[in-house]
Design a protein around this motif. Structure first.
Motif, PDB file in Angstrom:
ATOM      1  N   LYS A  72     -27.790  12.268  14.308  1.00  0.00           N
ATOM      2  CA  LYS A  72     -27.675  10.885  13.931  1.00  0.00           C
ATOM      3  C   LYS A  72     -28.839  10.590  13.185  1.00  0.00           C
ATOM      4  N   PRO A  73     -28.707   9.465  12.329  1.00  0.00           N
ATOM      5  CA  PRO A  73     -29.876   8.834  11.532  1.00  0.00           C
ATOM      6  C   PRO A  73     -31.070   8.687  12.242  1.00  0.00           C
ATOM      7  N   GLY A  80     -40.550  14.046   7.479  1.00  0.00           N
ATOM      8  CA  GLY A  80     -40.462  12.280   7.376  1.00  0.00           C
ATOM      9  C   GLY A  80     -39.148  11.646   7.096  1.00  0.00           C
ATOM     10  N   ASN A  81     -39.293  10.409   6.694  1.00  0.00           N
ATOM     11  CA  ASN A  81     -37.871   9.760   6.577  1.00  0.00           C
ATOM     12  C   ASN A  81     -37.944   8.608   5.480  1.00  0.00           C
ATOM     13  N   GLY A  82     -36.942   8.306   4.923  1.00  0.00           N
ATOM     14  CA  GLY A  82     -36.823   7.371   4.147  1.00  0.00           C
ATOM     15  C   GLY A  82     -37.590   7.353   2.737  1.00  0.00           C
ATOM     16  N   THR A  83     -38.231   5.979   2.168  1.00  0.00           N
ATOM     17  CA  THR A  83     -39.025   6.227   1.003  1.00  0.00           C
ATOM     18  C   THR A  83     -40.274   7.002   1.352  1.00  0.00           C
TER      19      THR A  83
END
Length: 138
Positions: A72-73, A80-83
């Motif tokens: 799952k997200p 890390g994650n995202g930007t």
């Protein structure tokens, strides 16, 4: 090499390269009854997420089949994650795949001594090191 890739994903879950990161709350957030005011620094601990039994059942067991279906997200973040995610994460995973391919197809390897587990402080490392003996396959 889908099985090898799942082994890499599970290895990254068990022994994350990135243990934590700093973030700043951009708005007031209530989490489990606690208020995190806007502007406060927070320290997400990826190891706690990756070892949560609610997200990964039996989290201390090494089980590459967990990654037969994408997690799952926001539950698997070894880079890390995202930007703020590591820009080289795909290259790193590819390099691990290539290294494992060569180590398993061209060499026999045996552990020298005993495997006594993993120590965390702050990065996951084999307890007392993990010496191996490599012999080229003929």
């Amino acid at each position: 090499m889908p099985i090898t890739f799942r082994v890499i994903q599970e290895t990254l879950r068990v022994a994350s390269i990135l243990s934590f990161t700093f973030r700043e709350a951009v708005e007031d957030v209530e989490y489990e009854g606690y208020l995190i005011p806007k502007g406060w620094k927070v320290l997400p601990l990826f190891r706690n997420i990756h070892h949560s039994p609610e997200i990964f059942p039996d989290p201390e067991k090494f089980d590459p089949s967990r990654f037969e279906v994408a997690p799952k997200p926001n539950t698997f973040m070894p880079f890390g994650n995202g930007t703020h995610s590591c820009p080289g994460n795909e290259l790193a995973k590819l390099e691990i795949l290539v290294l494992l391919h060569h180590l398993t197809t061209k060499y026999r390897w045996t552990i020298v001594g005993t495997n006594s587990g993993i120590q965390y402080g702050p990065f996951a490392l084999p307890m007392n090191g993990l010496p191996i003996r490599l012999a080229q396959k003929l």
